[in-house]
Enzyme design. Structure first.
Site, mmCIF file in Angstrom:
data_model
loop_
_atom_site.group_PDB
_atom_site.id
_atom_site.type_symbol
_atom_site.label_atom_id
_atom_site.label_comp_id
_atom_site.label_asym_id
_atom_site.label_seq_id
_atom_site.Cartn_x
_atom_site.Cartn_y
_atom_site.Cartn_z
ATOM 1 N N ASP A 107 38.144 7.357 16.767
ATOM 2 C CA ASP A 107 37.879 8.222 15.755
ATOM 3 C C ASP A 107 38.449 7.755 14.431
ATOM 4 O O ASP A 107 39.044 6.878 14.389
ATOM 5 C CB ASP A 107 38.722 9.755 16.040
ATOM 6 C CG ASP A 107 38.374 10.770 15.162
ATOM 7 O OD1 ASP A 107 37.857 11.855 15.517
ATOM 8 O OD2 ASP A 107 39.099 10.751 14.018
ATOM 9 N N ASP B 198 33.246 10.328 13.633
ATOM 10 C CA ASP B 198 33.488 10.180 12.100
ATOM 11 C C ASP B 198 33.736 9.056 11.673
ATOM 12 O O ASP B 198 33.760 8.634 10.323
ATOM 13 C CB ASP B 198 34.690 11.228 11.686
ATOM 14 C CG ASP B 198 35.669 11.161 12.796
ATOM 15 O OD1 ASP B 198 35.829 10.199 13.465
ATOM 16 O OD2 ASP B 198 36.618 12.102 12.613
ATOM 17 N N ASP C 130 36.698 27.797 4.104
ATOM 18 C CA ASP C 130 37.673 27.017 4.031
ATOM 19 C C ASP C 130 36.851 25.556 3.844
ATOM 20 O O ASP C 130 36.441 25.205 4.834
ATOM 21 C CB ASP C 130 38.566 26.993 5.256
ATOM 22 C CG ASP C 130 39.512 26.049 5.264
ATOM 23 O OD1 ASP C 130 39.576 24.981 4.447
ATOM 24 O OD2 ASP C 130 40.437 26.046 6.094
ATOM 25 N N TYR D 123 31.166 14.283 11.909
ATOM 26 C CA TYR D 123 30.642 15.491 11.145
ATOM 27 C C TYR D 123 29.155 15.621 10.510
ATOM 28 O O TYR D 123 28.812 16.151 9.807
ATOM 29 C CB TYR D 123 31.735 15.700 10.101
ATOM 30 C CG TYR D 123 33.089 16.065 10.892
ATOM 31 C CD1 TYR D 123 33.438 17.074 11.722
ATOM 32 C CD2 TYR D 123 33.936 14.774 10.956
ATOM 33 C CE1 TYR D 123 34.643 17.301 12.478
ATOM 34 C CE2 TYR D 123 35.005 15.165 11.519
ATOM 35 C CZ TYR D 123 35.337 16.314 12.431
ATOM 36 O OH TYR D 123 36.338 16.496 13.383
ATOM 37 N N HIS E 238 40.121 9.076 12.318
ATOM 38 C CA HIS E 238 41.453 9.596 11.827
ATOM 39 C C HIS E 238 42.520 9.054 12.931
ATOM 40 O O HIS E 238 42.090 8.817 13.994
ATOM 41 C CB HIS E 238 41.533 11.099 11.851
ATOM 42 C CG HIS E 238 40.376 11.818 10.846
ATOM 43 N ND1 HIS E 238 39.312 12.368 11.212
ATOM 44 C CD2 HIS E 238 40.572 12.070 9.605
ATOM 45 C CE1 HIS E 238 38.600 12.597 10.349
ATOM 46 N NE2 HIS E 238 39.474 12.626 9.229
ATOM 47 N N HIS F 217 44.705 15.292 17.378
ATOM 48 C CA HIS F 217 45.715 15.657 16.417
ATOM 49 C C HIS F 217 46.796 16.456 16.937
ATOM 50 O O HIS F 217 47.918 16.724 16.240
ATOM 51 C CB HIS F 217 45.209 15.979 15.006
ATOM 52 C CG HIS F 217 44.072 14.868 14.421
ATOM 53 N ND1 HIS F 217 44.802 14.056 13.771
ATOM 54 C CD2 HIS F 217 42.777 15.070 14.056
ATOM 55 C CE1 HIS F 217 43.566 13.231 13.426
ATOM 56 N NE2 HIS F 217 42.590 13.970 13.403
#
Ligand code: X5A
Ligand code: ZN
Length: 679
Positions: free
Chosen positions: A174, A267, A22, A307, A176, A137
């Protein structure tokens, strides 16, 4: 007062992993956790922390945030076959389940709660939990973006219940948007949620309308949700710093939290394939350092994303070093926020102007109407992920080239910034006459009778050489200064009845020692006979008296009226002093405190503590007064002991507000970190 840093880590959280192919999920790997821990060992940081064991979060704790139904769904993944796991994962956006996911997710919750308990009970001052899967999230009824249970949101609710805490600040750095946290606390004024995130006008994942700056919370929670959208990639240290100084910190100090939780995703750091930003590891040291000044130092940092293994693990180390109170490396890079960041800052400040006093005096032009389609996705326009979908192979190759380039860069960069660090964090002090005035935790300097240094003093101030006591103090001061410059110690404190004379001599000696930039801060009304003409020093003069001197290329004056510990002090600190200081990028900070105490002791210690973000924490403090309390308030922050108690509720003084405004307008062109608007 609590001390020490907790570290919560357990190998078991590496067992959760992706079992099939994935391309969206394959970056969330077990090595994210193990490489951080390995690097912490490498820097000898593990043994300096208090290691706290993990535990499982209980069902009652998980359901503080999540529904029982959702808990059952996750629980049921334990006994699934790979095929069933795949199917279960496909019910959510960017999620994978493994037979150990439920166990790991419970450990991630429990680890976070163990951290909060260590800090709230006073066992340690602060700490970090290294956890997987991440949390920000995930939502009441859904896993999302690699997240299963919302570790940080659960921790906030848990703390409020267990410790009767009224106000919790969540800082989500983060890259995001932690939309899960936003949804959970949207209507809750007791939790202030701040998030910056890659947004690109809603083209970047999760591409939500509600991630924009105008979404500020609802009902009672209006004003307690702050979104800073990044509309360009490549944001740098100066962009992150500017948002902290001009958006988060003024509001955070006004909110006055009792606990700070960080959704610490890395990230947002350089080299990350998802974030595509450019912040270097020491940037996270500075962000951490700022947050350590809130909530009496109660700061819990919890891992989210990140990451690029090297970038992630170096940034985690910088975070923990800072929590431990080590000196900070100087923030690298050009200190100038980019236009896109300035626009975002303007927009979020304008959106929050109705809710926060710190913004209420600003001239913020009204917002664009976002109900228009200007920033929304076109029907059917593809949502962008970190990796462009076109030509995957090519992209994968470029990405791995980039990653290796960043690896090499970081290896050199970390060597460089850490080689500049003094061996130990020591404060050296000199007191005229009786040394027992000084707090016991500083080390005394006794080298003042060095003939070489005495000769320098004699040459400088011939009229004082007959006063043996003055000669000794000044000689000792030079010895302290040399130790700082030669990195034998981090900072120094000198009590001198002749602060003005001492500072002039110290500055002269800085030139002998070839320091290029010395930031001098004078607090209180005193004579200054320092020579600024060669451009090797910059003066910030905080005084009560109106000074006749106009601001120059090398000096500015802040005429400060009455006690300044309240809300206007934060506008001076974050609105003027720190932006100018960070723009200047000094090699040494010299702070001279006169007997006229216009800032108050709390103000002084907060100022000194925050100035340690500059010049690799090298500070020489010269103090005229011998009041014991003042000495402690200055010595303590120099040892890395941050205990400022910061009054917030005094009404703003119009004169001060006006002065800060005018000054900012006047200096913005020269000192770019003062800018907070694209207009
Ligand atoms: C925790 C975190 C990112 C998910 C990205 C999905 N999640 N494209 O960083
Ligand atoms: Zn993330």
């Amino acid at each position: 007062m609590a001390s020490g840093t907790a570290l919560i880590y357990d190998d078991e959280m590496t067992s959760h992993r992706l079992l099939w192919e994935d391309p969206i999920c394959d970056i969330e790997i077990p090595e994210r956790l193990s490489s951080c821990y390995k690097n912490l060992k490498c820097y000898n940081l593990v043994e300096r922390c208090l290691s706290v064991p993990v535990r499982e979060g209980t069902e009652d704790e998980i359901t503080l945030v999540h529904s029982l139904d959702y808990l059952e769904v996750v629980k049921n993944t334990q006994k699934m076959s790979e095929e069933e796991l795949r199917k279960a994962s496909a019910n959510y956006d960017a999620v994978f389940f493994h037979p150990t996911t439920y166990r790991c997710a419970k450990l991630a919750v429990g680890a976070t709660l163990q951290l909060v308990d260590a800090v709230m009970s006073g066992t340690t001052r602060n700490g970090m939990a290294l956890v997987r899967p991440p949390g920000h999230h995930s939502q009441r009824d859904a896993a999302n973006g690699f997240c299963v249970f919302n570790n940080v949101a659960i921790a906030a609710k848990y703390t409020q219940r267990k410790y009767d805490v009224q106000r919790v600040l969540i800082v989500d750095w983060d890259v995001h948007h932690g939309q899960g946290i936003q949804y959970i606390f949207e209507e809750d004024p007791s939790v202030l949620y701040f998030s910056w995130h890659r947004f690109e006008h809603q083209r970047y994942w999760p591409s939500l309308r509600e991630s924009n700056y105008d979404v500020v919370g609802r009902g009672k929670g209006e004003g307690f949700n702050m979104n800073v959208p990044w509309n360009k990639i490549g944001m740098k240290n100066s962009d992150y710093l500017a948002v902290f100084l001009h958006v988060l910190l003024p509001v955070a100090f006004e909110f006055d939290p009792e606990l700070v939780l960080v959704s610490a995703g890395y990230d947002s750091g350089i080299g990350d394939p998802e974030g595509q930003m450019s912040a270097t590891p020491e940037c996270f040291a500075h962000l951490t350092h700022f947050l350590m000044h809130l909530a009496k130092g109660k700061l819990c940092v919890v891992l989210e994303g990140g990451y690029h293994l090297r970038s992630l693990s170096e940034s985690v180390c910088m975070t923990i070093k800072t929590l431990l109170g080590d000196p900070l490396p100087a923030l690298s890079g050009e200190m100038k926020p980019c236009l896109s960041a300035l626009e975002s800052m303007h927009d979020v400040r304008a959106a929050h102007k109705p809710y926060w006093k710190c913004f209420s005096y600003e001239d913020l032009t009204p917002l664009k109407d976002l109900s228009t389609k200007s920033c929304q996705l076109e029907e059917g326009e593809p949502v962008q992920t970190g990796i462009p979908l076109v030509n995957q192979q090519e992209a994968a190759k470029t990405n791995s080239d980039e990653a290796t380039k960043t690896d090499k860069f970081l290896e050199l960069h970390m060597k460089e910034i850490l080689s500049l660090e003094p061996a130990v964090r020591t404060v050296v002090a000199v007191a005229e006459g009786n040394a027992d005035l000084l707090p016991s935790f500083v080390q005394m300097e006794m080298n003042g009778d060095s003939e070489e240094l005495k000769a320098i003093v004699r040459a400088f101030a011939a009229e004082f050489v007959n006063v043996e006591k003055v000669l000794n103090v000044l000689g000792n001061m030079l010895a302290v200064l040399e130790k700082i410059v030669k990195k034998k110690v981090t900072s120094g404190l000198v009590v001198s009845p002749e602060a003005s004379l001492s500072s002039a001599l110290a500055l002269k000696h800085c030139r002998n020692l070839r320091l290029q930039k010395v930031l001098c801060i004078f607090v209180g009304d005193m004579d200054m006979n320092i020579d600024l003409d060669d451009g090797k020093a910059f003066l910030i003069n905080i005084c009560g008296k109106q000074s006749e001197q106009a601001n120059t290329k090398y000096s500015i004056s802040l005429n400060w009226k009455e006690d300044a510990e309240g809300s206007t002090f934060s506008s001076m600190l974050f609105g003027v002093i720190l932006p100018v200081a960070y723009s200047y990028q000094p090699d040494l900070v010299m702070i001279v405190v006169g007997s006229n105490q216009i800032l108050g002791t709390n103000g002084i210690s907060l100022l000194i503590s925050l100035l340690q973000g500059l010049a690799q924490s090298r500070i020489l403090a010269l103090i005229q007064d011998t009041e014991v309390q003042l000495l402690e308030d200055i010595a303590k922050p120099l040892t890395g002991d941050i205990t400022p108690c910061f009054g917030t509720c005094t009404p703003a003084l119009q004169e001060n507000i006006h002065m800060v405004k005018e000054l900012r307008k006047e200096l913005q062109q020269e000192w770019k970190m003062l800018q907070c608007s694209g207009k």
